[in-house]
Design a protein around this motif. Structure first.
Motif, PDB file in Angstrom:
ATOM      1  N   THR A 485       9.663  23.894 -22.047  1.00 52.74           N
ATOM      2  CA  THR A 485      10.116  24.932 -21.357  1.00 52.74           C
ATOM      3  C   THR A 485      10.149  25.524 -19.699  1.00 52.74           C
ATOM      4  N   LEU A 486      10.927  25.986 -18.963  1.00 60.32           N
ATOM      5  CA  LEU A 486      10.540  26.515 -17.731  1.00 60.32           C
ATOM      6  C   LEU A 486       9.420  27.855 -17.742  1.00 60.32           C
ATOM      7  N   THR A 487       9.689  28.267 -18.493  1.00 57.54           N
ATOM      8  CA  THR A 487       9.185  29.985 -19.078  1.00 57.54           C
ATOM      9  C   THR A 487       7.822  29.066 -19.095  1.00 57.54           C
ATOM     10  N   GLU A 488       7.338  27.989 -19.902  1.00 53.75           N
ATOM     11  CA  GLU A 488       6.166  27.547 -20.566  1.00 53.75           C
ATOM     12  C   GLU A 488       5.645  27.187 -19.502  1.00 53.75           C
ATOM     13  N   ALA A 489       6.339  26.607 -18.661  1.00 52.02           N
ATOM     14  CA  ALA A 489       5.563  26.146 -17.623  1.00 52.02           C
ATOM     15  C   ALA A 489       4.889  27.207 -16.188  1.00 52.02           C
ATOM     16  N   LEU A 490       5.757  28.178 -16.042  1.00 50.38           N
ATOM     17  CA  LEU A 490       5.344  29.135 -15.237  1.00 50.38           C
ATOM     18  C   LEU A 490       4.488  29.933 -15.485  1.00 50.38           C
ATOM     19  N   GLU A 491       3.990  30.422 -17.631  1.00 45.43           N
ATOM     20  CA  GLU A 491       3.015  31.113 -18.098  1.00 45.43           C
ATOM     21  C   GLU A 491       1.768  30.569 -17.792  1.00 45.43           C
ATOM     22  N   ASP A 492       2.094  29.332 -18.138  1.00 48.74           N
ATOM     23  CA  ASP A 492       0.763  28.106 -18.120  1.00 48.74           C
ATOM     24  C   ASP A 492      -0.092  28.091 -16.744  1.00 48.74           C
ATOM     25  N   SER A 493       1.335  28.189 -15.639  1.00 49.44           N
ATOM     26  CA  SER A 493       1.080  27.884 -13.622  1.00 49.44           C
ATOM     27  C   SER A 493       0.668  25.944 -14.188  1.00 49.44           C
ATOM     28  N   LEU A 494       1.616  25.174 -15.139  1.00 47.02           N
ATOM     29  CA  LEU A 494       1.331  23.943 -14.905  1.00 47.02           C
ATOM     30  C   LEU A 494       1.948  23.171 -13.641  1.00 47.02           C
ATOM     31  N   ASN A 495       1.514  22.843 -13.136  1.00 46.72           N
ATOM     32  CA  ASN A 495       1.653  21.997 -11.762  1.00 46.72           C
ATOM     33  C   ASN A 495       3.024  20.854 -11.623  1.00 46.72           C
ATOM     34  N   ILE A 496       3.072  19.850 -12.402  1.00 50.81           N
ATOM     35  CA  ILE A 496       3.241  18.878 -12.396  1.00 50.81           C
ATOM     36  C   ILE A 496       4.821  19.205 -12.515  1.00 50.81           C
ATOM     37  N   PRO A 497       5.482  20.812 -13.491  1.00 54.41           N
ATOM     38  CA  PRO A 497       6.936  20.727 -13.615  1.00 54.41           C
ATOM     39  C   PRO A 497       7.325  21.835 -12.571  1.00 54.41           C
ATOM     40  N   ALA A 498       5.900  22.118 -11.941  1.00 56.47           N
ATOM     41  CA  ALA A 498       6.746  23.200 -10.650  1.00 56.47           C
ATOM     42  C   ALA A 498       6.847  22.214  -9.546  1.00 56.47           C
ATOM     43  N   VAL A 499       6.946  20.839  -9.408  1.00 61.24           N
ATOM     44  CA  VAL A 499       6.776  19.899  -8.392  1.00 61.24           C
ATOM     45  C   VAL A 499       8.067  19.282  -8.641  1.00 61.24           C
ATOM     46  N   LYS A 500       8.450  19.048 -10.418  1.00 54.33           N
ATOM     47  CA  LYS A 500       9.217  18.366 -10.494  1.00 54.33           C
ATOM     48  C   LYS A 500      11.019  18.926 -10.716  1.00 54.33           C
ATOM     49  N   VAL A 501      10.394  20.699 -10.943  1.00 52.52           N
ATOM     50  CA  VAL A 501      11.798  20.971 -10.526  1.00 52.52           C
ATOM     51  C   VAL A 501      11.855  21.761  -8.960  1.00 52.52           C
ATOM     52  N   SER A 502      11.481  20.865  -8.218  1.00 57.37           N
ATOM     53  CA  SER A 502      10.891  22.033  -6.741  1.00 57.37           C
ATOM     54  C   SER A 502      11.965  20.639  -6.618  1.00 57.37           C
ATOM     55  N   GLU A 503      11.803  19.736  -6.646  1.00 56.57           N
ATOM     56  CA  GLU A 503      12.462  17.999  -5.605  1.00 56.57           C
ATOM     57  C   GLU A 503      13.842  18.114  -6.632  1.00 56.57           C
ATOM     58  N   SER A 504      14.100  18.580  -7.828  1.00 57.08           N
ATOM     59  CA  SER A 504      15.307  18.151  -8.933  1.00 57.08           C
ATOM     60  C   SER A 504      16.026  19.351  -7.983  1.00 57.08           C
ATOM     61  N   VAL A 505      15.770  20.615  -7.576  1.00 58.74           N
ATOM     62  CA  VAL A 505      17.119  21.382  -7.220  1.00 58.74           C
ATOM     63  C   VAL A 505      16.621  21.025  -5.770  1.00 58.74           C
ATOM     64  N   GLY A 506      16.285  20.622  -5.060  1.00 59.53           N
ATOM     65  CA  GLY A 506      16.233  21.113  -3.460  1.00 59.53           C
ATOM     66  C   GLY A 506      15.141  21.429  -3.126  1.00 59.53           C
TER      67      GLY A 506
END
Length: 722
Positions: A485-506
């Motif tokens: 989940t986005l919450t899990e990605a943030l709490e564990d500070s995962l880099n790849i999900p953060a990049v994917k979300v950033s690129e997807s929302v713009g």
């Protein structure tokens, strides 16, 4: 027989009363011989003076008489010129009252949120004192140190000048370089700048004006001597000493004895004891380096020398001298805290120059500083570095604590917690933010309608960057967790999900959200933006997090509440900061707080946990661990901590979830030591329907752009792409 031929016999009466002519003259006393020069010794007959000797002797005698006559005449002319010059300067000297406050600029007095003074800046003047109103110990200490013949000379001390020249020559300097042999009168003349008043239009800066006043050329010394003589004619000795005691700079921004006494000892100049008086008198030779706020031990050593001089000149007996040398003066508790440190320096820079750094008025500034919170931050910094950082380490740290509206309550710009006038790492250092930037990526997604429970796949991921080639971000652990989940990605500070979300929302929207929240430093226009590859200051980052806490509105961090002239009641200006425009909607902000709470309660920020309190925050570690961050908040305060080396040396074994989180914990634990826990303003997301776990709920109110972004988001959330 006739006796005509016989001598006539003398009559009896004649024998009894001899005639005057017959009386034997009495010897008369010889008159005293009139004093006269010994007659020139006549050369022995037959011997004549050598004509060559006589010639040279005559020339020498004639030359000597000529030089003597010229010397007398020149001396008379010089004396006349000096008298005229002294007389002219005498007529130009102002009245005594006009010479006591000689500051070229004004002072700034800072009050904390409770209305108490905590810092002074500018040229502080405590008020007029006289040689008779100050402590006699201070008067004696100044005379003993600066000019022991002050009350006996005429403004100049030939003996002192000769002694200074001898010392300078013996130390290998020029006769006028180094020791000057100046009297207190001459020093006062120099403080008056020989009557030249500072004019901002004539001088490039006040420093240039002061430097010109302090020049030591021969011509300048001559003018100084004339000015000193004129002062001796116009003013009494005590009046000259009074001018000196009011104008002399005594370090710490204090001009005059009263300001210095208040600054260092929190008492009036009339109340100083011998040790305190000796310390102030000792500052006169080097006020900046000897100031007790800069180096207390060195100031005390100098004061011990002054006490010895007072004893040698009869101002202090041996018993008192020994006592006060063994019990030197120390800073009062209030004076020790009235330096203001990094916070006061920042307020001076953030305010208008004409009322702060370049003020010609005496200004009072009311600020947001909370002394209790400032002390908590200082104690926390000291505690961590003394117990958990290797001795000798040159690692630095900075702390900022503020309210949700941007009011800064405490600031530390380095490990030296009491420092002022030095590099402020909280406001001046721009460092890579690392994963501390990620909340703005997820804030953008939540603003677009996504849920904290929507999922993204954490897996190997690469992007082709025009001009740079392929870029493949990696997680800190080099592991992949699959669908999270986005919450899990943030709490564990995962880099790849953060990049994917950033690129997807713009990326442009992420940039705009971060900018609107207050990160005004230049942000990178690359996929690495999501991982905090850009730089920002700790103050910017903490202010941006305050916007998340307050419900999604931007804040401008501020420390100045209002500013007024001393003695006035109406402020001239108010604060320039506070809550600004809304950046994301309140619902998105509350959900983001919920996600950030998970970072502390069960993610990378566990060391920041505060028993009984809900805490939200985010860790951050930049490339090669050059920077480590933890920024978090409770319901009342936001605090940011940065740690690293000034020269960008990588930290060893330190991440944002380590020592920075511990510093944060120690700070906030002290801040809330007596407070009742309050819940965070957060909202848990609604559980998604089983059939739409990986998709956001439809948002009909969004624009066409959002529809395109939604579709792109669905594609990525559905499995990612390489």
């Amino acid at each position: 027989m006739s006796d005509s031929k016989r001598p006539k016999s003398r009559l009896v009466a004649d024998r009894r009363y001899p005639s005057a002519s017959a009386q034997k003259p009495k010897p008369q006393p010889k008159p005293k011989a009139a004093a006269r020069k010994p007659a020139r010794k006549q050369p022995a007959r037959g011997k004549k003076r050598n004509p060559l000797v006589a010639f040279f002797l005559g020339i020498f005698t004639w030359t000597f008489r000529l030089v003597w006559r010229l010397f007398v005449r020149v001396s008379v002319v010089v004396a006349l010129i000096v008298a005229l010059a002294v007389g002219y300067i005498y007529t130009t000297l102002p009245n005594l009252s006009d010479l006591l406050d000689g500051r070229a600029r004004g002072s700034v007095t800072m009050l904390d949120r409770n209305g108490q003074i905590f810092a002074w800046r500018g040229d502080q003047f405590g008020g007029v004192v006289t040689a008779q109103s100050v402590s006699p110990h201070l008067r004696n200490a100044v005379v003993a140190t600066e000019d022991k013949r002050f009350y006996s000379h005429f403004g100049l001390s030939p003996r002192g000048i000769a002694s200074a020249i001898r010392i300078n020559l013996s130390e290998g300097r020029g006769p006028l370089s180094g020791h000057g042999g100046s009297t207190i009168t001459q020093q006062t003349a120099k403080l008056l700048c020989l009557g030249v008043i500072y004019d901002p239009d004539e001088w490039d800066s006040e420093a240039d004006y002061v430097a010109d006043c302090r020049r030591g050329s021969l011509v300048r010394k001559g003018k100084e001597a004339l000015f000193a003589l004129a002062m001796e004619v116009k003013f009494s000795k005590d009046e000259i000493l009074s001018i000196y005691l009011n104008r002399a700079y005594m370090g710490g921004g204090a001009y005059g004895a009263e300001a210095a006494a208040q600054r260092y000892f929190s008492k009036h100049a009339a109340e100083l004891n011998p040790a305190e008086s000796a310390m102030l008198a000792g500052l006169l030779t080097a006020p900046t380096s000897l100031a007790p706020t800069s180096d207390l031990e060195r100031s005390q050593d100098r004061a011990a020398t002054v006490l010895r001089l007072m004893n040698e000149q009869g101002y202090l007996n041996a018993e008192d001298t020994a006592y006060y040398q063994q019990h030197p003066a120390t800073l009062s508790e209030a004076a020790d805290t009235r330096r203001g440190g990094y916070f006061a320096d920042w307020v001076m820079v953030s305010g208008p120059d004409f009322f702060t750094r370049n003020t010609t008025e005496d200004v009072v500034i009311r600020t947001t500083l909370d002394p209790r919170i400032q002390t908590a931050a200082e104690d926390a910094m000291t505690e961590i570095f003394s117990t958990k950082v290797k001795e000798g380490s040159k690692a630095q740290a900075a702390i900022v604590v503020m309210s949700a509206d941007g009011a800064v309550r405490a600031m530390l710009g380095g490990r030296q917690v009491k420092a002022s006038g030095v590099f402020n790492r909280a406001t001046q250092a721009k460092r890579q933010t690392g994963s501390a930037f990620k909340p703005f990526v997820y804030a953008t997604a939540l603003e677009l309608g996504y849920s904290p429970l929507d999922t993204v796949v954490d897996e190997p991921y690469c992007l082709n960057i025009p001009g740079s080639g392929q870029w493949c971000p990696k997680n800190y652990s080099n592991e992949y967790k699959g669908r999270v989940t986005l919450t899990e990605a943030l709490e564990d500070s995962l880099n790849i999900p953060a990049v994917k979300v950033s690129e997807s929302v713009g990326r442009d929207l992420v940039h705009k959200v971060a900018y609107d929240f207050g990160i005004r430093s230049e942000l990178a226009d690359s996929p690495a933006l999501a991982l905090g590859s850009s730089e920002a200051s700790l103050l910017e980052m903490t202010g941006a997090y305050a916007g998340i806490l307050n419900g999604g509105s931007s804040v401008t961090p501020y420390g100045l509440v209002d500013l007024r002239l001393k003695g006035e009641t109406e402020p001239l200006m108010g604060t320039g900061g506070g809550i600004g425009e809304r950046v994301i909607n309140e619902s998105a902000a509350r959900k983001l707080v919920w996600m950030m709470e998970k970072v502390v309660s069960q993610g990378t920020g566990r060391r920041a946990q505060l028993p009984g309190w809900q805490v939200a925050g985010k860790t951050g570690t930049s490339t090669e661990a050059r920077d480590a961050w933890f920024i978090g908040f409770t319901a009342d305060y936001v605090a940011g901590v940065w740690m690293g080396y000034d020269d960008n040396t990588p930290l060893k074994g330190v991440t944002g979830g380590g020592l920075p989180a511990e510093i944060w914990h120690e700070t906030i634990a002290r801040v809330h030591a007596t407070d009742t826990p309050k819940p965070l303003p957060m909202v848990a997301p609604e559980p998604p329907r089983p059939e739409s776990v990986s998709q956001p709920a439809p948002q009909p109110q969004r624009k066409k752009r959002d529809t395109f972004l939604d579709q792109l988001m669905r594609d990525i959330l559905g499995g990612g792409r390489n």
